[in-house]
Design a protein around this motif. Structure first.
Motif, short mmCIF file in Angstrom:
data_model
loop_
_atom_site.label_atom_id
_atom_site.label_comp_id
_atom_site.label_asym_id
_atom_site.label_seq_id
_atom_site.Cartn_x
_atom_site.Cartn_y
_atom_site.Cartn_z
N LEU A 89 0.70 -1.28 -0.11
CA LEU A 89 0.10 0.12 0.13
C LEU A 89 0.90 1.34 -0.19
CD1 LEU A 89 -3.01 1.06 -0.04
CD2 LEU A 89 -2.72 1.04 2.34
N ARG A 90 2.12 1.13 0.61
CA ARG A 90 2.76 2.44 0.80
C ARG A 90 3.29 2.70 -0.53
NH1 ARG A 90 8.94 2.54 3.68
NH2 ARG A 90 9.46 4.53 2.59
N TYR A 91 3.78 1.96 -1.34
CA TYR A 91 4.37 2.41 -2.66
C TYR A 91 3.39 2.34 -3.53
CZ TYR A 91 9.02 1.39 -0.39
OH TYR A 91 10.12 1.35 0.40
N ALA A 92 2.21 1.79 -3.62
CA ALA A 92 1.19 1.88 -4.59
C ALA A 92 0.45 3.29 -4.68
CB ALA A 92 0.01 0.78 -4.42
N ALA A 93 0.46 4.01 -3.57
CA ALA A 93 0.06 5.25 -3.51
C ALA A 93 0.72 6.20 -4.57
CB ALA A 93 0.12 5.88 -2.09
N ASP A 94 2.07 5.88 -4.65
CA ASP A 94 2.82 6.63 -5.61
C ASP A 94 3.03 5.85 -7.10
OD1 ASP A 94 3.24 8.73 -3.54
OD2 ASP A 94 5.10 7.36 -2.92
N GLY A 95 2.16 5.00 -7.26
CA GLY A 95 2.43 4.28 -8.38
C GLY A 95 3.46 3.25 -8.68
N LYS A 96 4.03 2.80 -7.54
CA LYS A 96 5.40 2.07 -7.51
C LYS A 96 5.22 0.42 -6.69
CE LYS A 96 8.62 6.15 -7.46
NZ LYS A 96 7.69 6.99 -7.38
N THR A 97 5.87 -0.40 -6.88
CA THR A 97 5.91 -1.37 -6.40
C THR A 97 7.28 -2.07 -5.74
OG1 THR A 97 5.35 -3.77 -6.62
CG2 THR A 97 6.46 -2.80 -8.59
N LYS A 98 7.43 -3.14 -5.14
CA LYS A 98 8.78 -3.26 -4.51
C LYS A 98 9.32 -4.67 -5.13
CE LYS A 98 10.38 -3.34 0.31
NZ LYS A 98 10.29 -3.27 1.77
N MET A 99 10.44 -4.86 -4.96
CA MET A 99 11.30 -6.04 -5.35
C MET A 99 11.84 -6.36 -3.80
SD MET A 99 13.90 -6.81 -8.38
CE MET A 99 14.50 -8.48 -8.57
N ILE A 100 11.73 -7.66 -3.57
CA ILE A 100 11.98 -8.11 -2.32
C ILE A 100 12.69 -9.43 -2.14
CG2 ILE A 100 10.07 -6.76 -0.87
CD1 ILE A 100 8.34 -9.26 -0.83
N TYR A 101 13.09 -9.98 -0.97
CA TYR A 101 13.88 -11.08 -0.84
C TYR A 101 15.04 -11.19 -1.77
CZ TYR A 101 9.28 -12.73 1.07
OH TYR A 101 8.09 -12.43 2.10
N MET A 102 15.74 -10.03 -1.72
CA MET A 102 16.84 -10.00 -2.52
C MET A 102 18.40 -10.29 -1.61
SD MET A 102 15.99 -6.64 -5.06
CE MET A 102 17.53 -6.75 -5.62
N ASP A 103 19.22 -10.81 -2.05
CA ASP A 103 20.48 -10.88 -1.57
C ASP A 103 21.15 -9.60 -0.83
OD1 ASP A 103 23.60 -11.37 -1.04
OD2 ASP A 103 22.71 -13.48 -1.11
N LYS A 104 21.51 -9.53 0.16
CA LYS A 104 21.87 -8.34 0.73
C LYS A 104 23.25 -7.87 -0.02
CE LYS A 104 24.35 -10.29 4.90
NZ LYS A 104 24.30 -9.96 6.23
N THR A 105 23.81 -8.82 -1.05
CA THR A 105 25.05 -8.15 -1.49
C THR A 105 24.81 -7.87 -2.83
OG1 THR A 105 25.36 -10.64 -2.32
CG2 THR A 105 26.59 -9.96 -0.30
N MET A 106 23.52 -7.87 -3.20
CA MET A 106 23.02 -7.42 -4.56
C MET A 106 23.66 -6.05 -5.05
SD MET A 106 20.58 -4.60 -5.08
CE MET A 106 19.80 -3.55 -3.46
N THR A 107 23.68 -5.78 -6.35
CA THR A 107 24.56 -4.53 -6.53
C THR A 107 23.59 -3.72 -7.74
OG1 THR A 107 25.64 -5.90 -8.74
CG2 THR A 107 26.92 -5.85 -6.55
N MET A 108 22.35 -3.68 -7.75
CA MET A 108 21.47 -2.99 -8.46
C MET A 108 21.50 -1.61 -8.16
SD MET A 108 18.23 -5.58 -8.28
CE MET A 108 16.98 -4.31 -9.05
N GLN A 109 21.42 -0.68 -9.12
CA GLN A 109 21.34 0.64 -9.01
C GLN A 109 20.11 1.21 -9.68
OE1 GLN A 109 25.23 1.96 -11.03
NE2 GLN A 109 26.24 0.67 -9.64
N GLN A 110 20.16 2.63 -9.22
CA GLN A 110 18.64 3.35 -9.84
C GLN A 110 19.08 3.36 -11.40
OE1 GLN A 110 18.67 7.22 -8.31
NE2 GLN A 110 16.70 7.76 -9.25
N GLY A 111 17.83 3.06 -12.04
CA GLY A 111 17.62 3.01 -13.58
C GLY A 111 17.78 1.76 -13.86
N ASP A 112 18.33 0.89 -13.33
CA ASP A 112 18.39 -0.62 -13.67
C ASP A 112 17.11 -1.04 -14.20
OD1 ASP A 112 21.00 -0.83 -13.66
OD2 ASP A 112 21.15 -1.87 -11.67
N LEU A 113 17.01 -2.03 -15.28
CA LEU A 113 15.86 -2.54 -15.87
C LEU A 113 15.64 -3.87 -15.00
CD1 LEU A 113 13.56 -2.38 -18.10
CD2 LEU A 113 15.19 -3.77 -19.58
#
Length: 285
Positions: free
Chosen positions: A199-223
């Motif tokens: 609900l928190r992110y849906a209000a801004d039209g966004k969603t969330k990617m969870i259960y990711m390894d804490k060593t992940m290297t994703m950055q803003q803008g990644d597809l």
């Protein structure tokens, strides 16, 4: 009546007529040239003549309208019918142009995923009342081969999944919903996780990617795209781009906020993926 002919008024009329006759005769004897008297006569009586002509023309028009009313009515009806036909052709043209534009938009889906079997373009009928995650109803259903759990897309990316189906319409749950879990992978880093709305992110039209390894290297803008690991969604469908990343409060896993590729507030049409390679398979097993 005989009293009128003996009256002074009648004598005046006769005098005027005699004067007019005299003027006419004098003009004839002068070889048709205009005298000052005839000019004066014309100045006085020309406005009367013009008024009489105008009245006469109006009377003529009125008589013509009465005598030819049926003919004018028929012509009017024919013109109305022609206008109606032209308007219908214009509407058909606009609808055809809109359909062609939609087909071009969805053509990219077939080019990128030749194994997809998808429906004809489906139009949004209405949004589901009081649903904060943007669920909506489309104008195609069971009669068009649509089933529950079929993925829903636009040319830009994944929209959601079919949750209810009737003969001629169906309900779509969007990727903003917490009731929808999608196996996902970052196209650049290959970090994996589950896209699941809240609900928190849906209000801004966004969603969330969870259960990711804490060593992940994703950055803003990644597809972020679908992993295709559950058999519910095809592999390689665009979900959206990373808006931000962070660590969960527990410190055990990371997360990423995803901006969907599709503007879910401005959807007018979608396609439903009826079949694809690997549908129903579970690659985790």
């Amino acid at each position: 009546m005989s009293g009128f002919f003996r009256s002074f008024k009648f004598k005046i009329i006769l005098g005027v007529l005699a004067l007019l006759l005299g003027v006419v005769l004098y003009a004839v004897t002068r070889g048709g040239s205009t005298t000052w008297l005839s000019q004066g006569f014309g100045v006085v009586f020309n406005p009367v003549r013009q008024a009489f002509t105008a009245v006469s023309d109006r009377i003529e028009q009125g008589v013509d309208t009465i005598l030819n009313a049926q003919e004018y009515y028929n012509e009017n009806q024919e013109l109305r019918a022609q206008i109606g036909s032209l308007n219908s052709q214009l509407v058909d043209y606009e609808n055809t142009k809109e359909e062609l534009a939609e087909l071009r938009k969805f053509l990219g889906i077939k080019e990128e995923h030749p194994d997809f079997v998808h429906s004809a373009p489906c139009h949004l009928i209405s949004y589901v009342t009081n649903d904060p995650y943007g669920a909506f109803v489309i104008d195609r259903g069971r009669e068009d081969g649509i089933s529950v759990n079929d993925p829903v897309m636009t040319g830009e990316g994944l929209v959601g999944v079919i949750t209810e189906v009737a003969d001629t319409y169906a309900t779509v749950r969007t990727i903003l919903s917490p009731d929808l879990s999608i196996g996902a992978v970052c196209n650049r880093t290959k970090d994996t996780g589950i896209v699941e709305g809240n609900l928190r992110y849906a209000a801004d039209g966004k969603t969330k990617m969870i259960y990711m390894d804490k060593t992940m290297t994703m950055q803003q803008g990644d597809l972020v795209i679908t992993a295709g690991s559950s058999g519910l969604f095809p592999r390689g469908c665009v979900i959206g781009n990373v808006a931000e990343t962070g660590m969960e409060e527990s410190g055990l896993s990371a997360y990423a906020v995803i901006q969907p590729a599709v503007n879910l507030e401005r959807i007018t049409s979608v396609v439903v993926i009826l079949d694809f390679n690997g549908k129903g398979a579970n690659y985790d097993n």
